[in-house]
Design an enzyme around this catalytic site. Sequence first.
Site, PDB file in Angstrom:
ATOM      1  N   PHE B 126     116.600 -23.800  86.069  1.00 42.31           N
ATOM      2  CA  PHE B 126     116.830 -22.373  85.853  1.00 42.31           C
ATOM      3  C   PHE B 126     118.220 -22.042  86.381  1.00 42.31           C
ATOM      4  CE2 PHE B 126     113.583 -18.833  85.134  1.00 42.31           C
ATOM      5  CZ  PHE B 126     112.889 -19.527  84.180  1.00 42.31           C
ATOM      6  N   GLN B 248     118.469  -5.642  87.978  1.00 39.44           N
ATOM      7  CA  GLN B 248     118.871  -6.817  87.203  1.00 39.44           C
ATOM      8  C   GLN B 248     118.731  -6.558  85.698  1.00 39.44           C
ATOM      9  OE1 GLN B 248     116.547 -10.800  87.201  1.00 39.44           O
ATOM     10  NE2 GLN B 248     118.502 -11.181  88.191  1.00 39.44           N
ATOM     11  N   HIS B 250     118.498  -8.578  82.473  1.00 39.28           N
ATOM     12  CA  HIS B 250     118.266  -9.956  82.032  1.00 39.28           C
ATOM     13  C   HIS B 250     119.133 -10.221  80.808  1.00 39.28           C
ATOM     14  CE1 HIS B 250     116.309 -13.617  80.726  1.00 39.28           C
ATOM     15  NE2 HIS B 250     115.602 -13.625  81.841  1.00 39.28           N
ATOM     16  N   LEU B 260     111.287  -9.839  76.564  1.00 35.21           N
ATOM     17  CA  LEU B 260     111.989 -10.872  77.320  1.00 35.21           C
ATOM     18  C   LEU B 260     111.968 -12.221  76.595  1.00 35.21           C
ATOM     19  CD1 LEU B 260     113.165 -11.975  80.069  1.00 35.21           C
ATOM     20  CD2 LEU B 260     110.804 -12.355  80.740  1.00 35.21           C
ATOM     21  N   GLU B 263     114.683 -17.316  80.647  1.00 29.86           N
ATOM     22  CA  GLU B 263     115.838 -18.115  81.027  1.00 29.86           C
ATOM     23  C   GLU B 263     115.526 -19.606  80.850  1.00 29.86           C
ATOM     24  OE1 GLU B 263     117.719 -16.605  84.542  1.00 29.86           O
ATOM     25  OE2 GLU B 263     117.861 -18.603  85.378  1.00 29.86           O
ATOM     26  N   ARG B 294     122.087 -14.501  86.690  1.00 29.95           N
ATOM     27  CA  ARG B 294     121.797 -13.586  85.582  1.00 29.95           C
ATOM     28  C   ARG B 294     122.823 -12.470  85.466  1.00 29.95           C
ATOM     29  NH1 ARG B 294     115.187 -13.117  86.016  1.00 29.95           N
ATOM     30  NH2 ARG B 294     114.789 -15.136  85.054  1.00 29.95           N
ATOM     31  N   HIS B 361     115.570  -5.475  83.640  1.00 30.64           N
ATOM     32  CA  HIS B 361     114.493  -6.439  83.842  1.00 30.64           C
ATOM     33  C   HIS B 361     113.809  -6.338  85.197  1.00 30.64           C
ATOM     34  CE1 HIS B 361     112.285 -10.114  83.261  1.00 30.64           C
ATOM     35  NE2 HIS B 361     112.886 -10.749  84.243  1.00 30.64           N
ATOM     36  N   ARG B 405     118.537 -11.176  91.762  1.00 33.99           N
ATOM     37  CA  ARG B 405     117.431 -12.117  91.911  1.00 33.99           C
ATOM     38  C   ARG B 405     117.648 -13.358  91.051  1.00 33.99           C
ATOM     39  NH1 ARG B 405     113.024 -13.249  88.975  1.00 33.99           N
ATOM     40  NH2 ARG B 405     112.951 -11.383  87.667  1.00 33.99           N
TER      41      ARG B 405
END
Lengths: 244, 594
Positions: B126, B248, B250, B260, B263, B294, B361, B405
């Site tokens: 990730f 955040q 995304h 969504l 990732e 991100r 997100h 995050r």
Amino acid sequence: MSKLEISLYRYNPEKDKFPYMKTYNVDKPSRDIMILDLLHLLKESDESISYRRSCREGVCGSDGMSINGKNGLACITPISSVLKGNKIELRPLPGLPVIRDLVVDMSEFYAQYEKIKPFLQNDTTAPEQERLQSPADRDKLDGLYECILCACCSTSCPSFWWNPDKFVGPAALLQAYRFLADTRDLSTDERLEDLADPFSVYRCHGIMNCVSVCPKSLNPNKAIGEIKSMLLKNKKNIIASERA
Amino acid sequence: MHKYNSSNIKTLEFDALIIGGGGSGMRASLELAKSGLKTAVVSKVFPTRSHTVSAQGGITCAIQSADPNDDWRWHMYDTVKGADFIGDQDAIEYMCSEGPKAVFELEHMGLPFSRFDNGRIYQRPFGGQSKDFGKGGQAARTCAAADRTGHALLHTLYQNNIKEGSNFLNEWFAVDLVKNSKNEVTGVIAFSIESGEVAYLKAQATVLATGGAGRIYASTTNALINTGDGLGMALRSGFPAQDMEMWQFHPTGIYGAGSLVTEGCRGEGGYLVNADGERFMERYAPNVKDLAGRDVVARSMVLEILEGRGCGENKDHVFLKLDHLGADVLNAKLPGICELSRTFAHVDPIYEPIPVIPTCHYMMGGTPTNVNGQAFQRLDNKDLTIPGLYAAGEAACVSVHGANRLGGNSLLDLVVFGRATGKHIQEEIKSGGGVESSSASDVDESLERLNKLNESSSGYQTAEVKRQLQTCMQNYFGVFRRGEFMKKGVEELKEIREKTDNLFVADKSAAFNTNRVEALELQNLLEVAEATAIAALERNESRGAHARDDYPDRDDENWLCHSMYDPKTKTLSKREVNFSPNQVDPFPPAVRSY
């Protein structure tokens, strides 16, 4: 501009003696929207309309309903896929008591889910790390664990309509098999025993309404078949051991 | 419609009350169910409808499966760096070191993790993950159940709560906290959505596990239910919120729909391209490319679009390319994404790229807590715990995510701190800790908001005002921010508050009145939006997800700190970041590059 004619099931227990169908005429949206978006539009003009919704992407299972006669999730059903002429009929999931409008009381459905003990049972001491499972064994859970408990399948099943208290129904049976198929679960015999009566599993007559409506393309009918095979095999083993 | 007061509603008494039936709430309740304490989970939806269900890619944790030499300290380093150095290092240390235990527990509970050939839990790469404190290359640390990890996790937790006999108040809506004369929390006012019955749920400990509030923005990956109900209640009660400017975005929300796209797609080898077909992340993050943090990827995408290299007719999105991975990989590793993409983008990723756009997100901020989940407020620049009040998961700001995050850290956050909160409440209550009762007038005060809405005979329409709020936040507090625009936004929010204070709930019926629920939710959204706006306007620097045109650089001298928003005065103060982990040396601030 062309119009949509939406026939919506309405029932408010405080006002209505009986449920009724109410027709709403709205302009047909310029792009293809989901049934849930359509409900949002209706609700803006009539705030008393009630329905459940959460993720709006087909993973939480809140907005199962009968859409032009077939159960499905409103949030992932495009208008174009269900339109008959210019008509759309929206009703609550069949067979369960209606609380209000499209909202049904799902207690019986959840009770069947709890009845199959939907949790891993393994009393051996857990290792410090994870219990190992081969990819091939893990693959056996595919098509089972993905269930979102939307109840589209069970409420499309005549056997469930008839005996919601005794027939476990396709959704919960899919989960029963999810734990029977899990190599980490050690309660296979007890689980099968719990299902061995004439109603729990055997009221399924394989008409496959469950398969045709599942919004996640799962196959409860196949899982039920597997359970029946296991029950039969178990029975044979019991008879054999009694004879020995 | 009669007016509710303390004498005409029921009081139900519990030891502990958990508001929210998502991952953190159900992990906390599981801990408490085993303790024998009288507990209830109050959830406005049936628990498996909670937003945790939408988490896709996985739960990041150094379980040493993909790499037997992996180390939680490396995970800690990545998290500190990802947070742009304003995550509390004691909390991050706790999360990363306790994580493996919490993940193995989930496996023992039955979570159907994907597996490697050796039978261990599958882990994928990730963004923002490294080996050896950033020096050893890309790590693969995110434990996954295909691309449905949140679904698998949430259902597993619900199943184990059934096993342990947890008590659920499903489809109950918590309206406001009840406090006593000492400003301690003694429970909540709530009502059954199904019947309309109102009750005072009295408890020694109340946990806000209400998740995020992504619905303050017009475009979000969040479920419709993510309306910040816990934070709204806390703010109305005068309790502070921390780091609310940190939202955040995304990188890969489906263009037009907001859903969504994990990732994990880029972890499995997918990448972003612009209108020229160029893999542009090579220019912005030469080392890790599409697997940068991100915030970095989202900003790069917006810059591509602003500079005219966006895709599509309006050049307003970019493409996520996956087709080169082949049908087998996509069907095995990313089946949910294929499904979502076909439904909402009308493209099959096996053959075509997915149109994507940065989409709101995750809320890094929230109710400030310590590692035990205890909420606190500030007195004379010191943390002062609020007796009776706890928070966990996205609703809380513990703070492990700081200004940004890392992917896969939210699921870890909610199981680790849900668990810690449950454990702490047990100790606290069993050792005789508790709060004094509230008076009748305290209860009446907490019924005011509900009574006002019920009695409304004219006013503004919820859907209309919600749209105004979301548009305002989207326009002025998005991926890039500028002082003059934000000032305008803050002014607009004042007008919007005028309207949310005067909503008209036309439907007066008791049973399943979603008109009432949505009005109450909108008032919570407004509280969160206002905290966000004021904090964002005040933080004169760019850090993590907070990117200012007019202050493009990070300013450690003035802003290496948390922001604390005080709802009573609507002002911001600073709180020091914890740089004192217990088992390792602290990670000092450094230039953050990928």
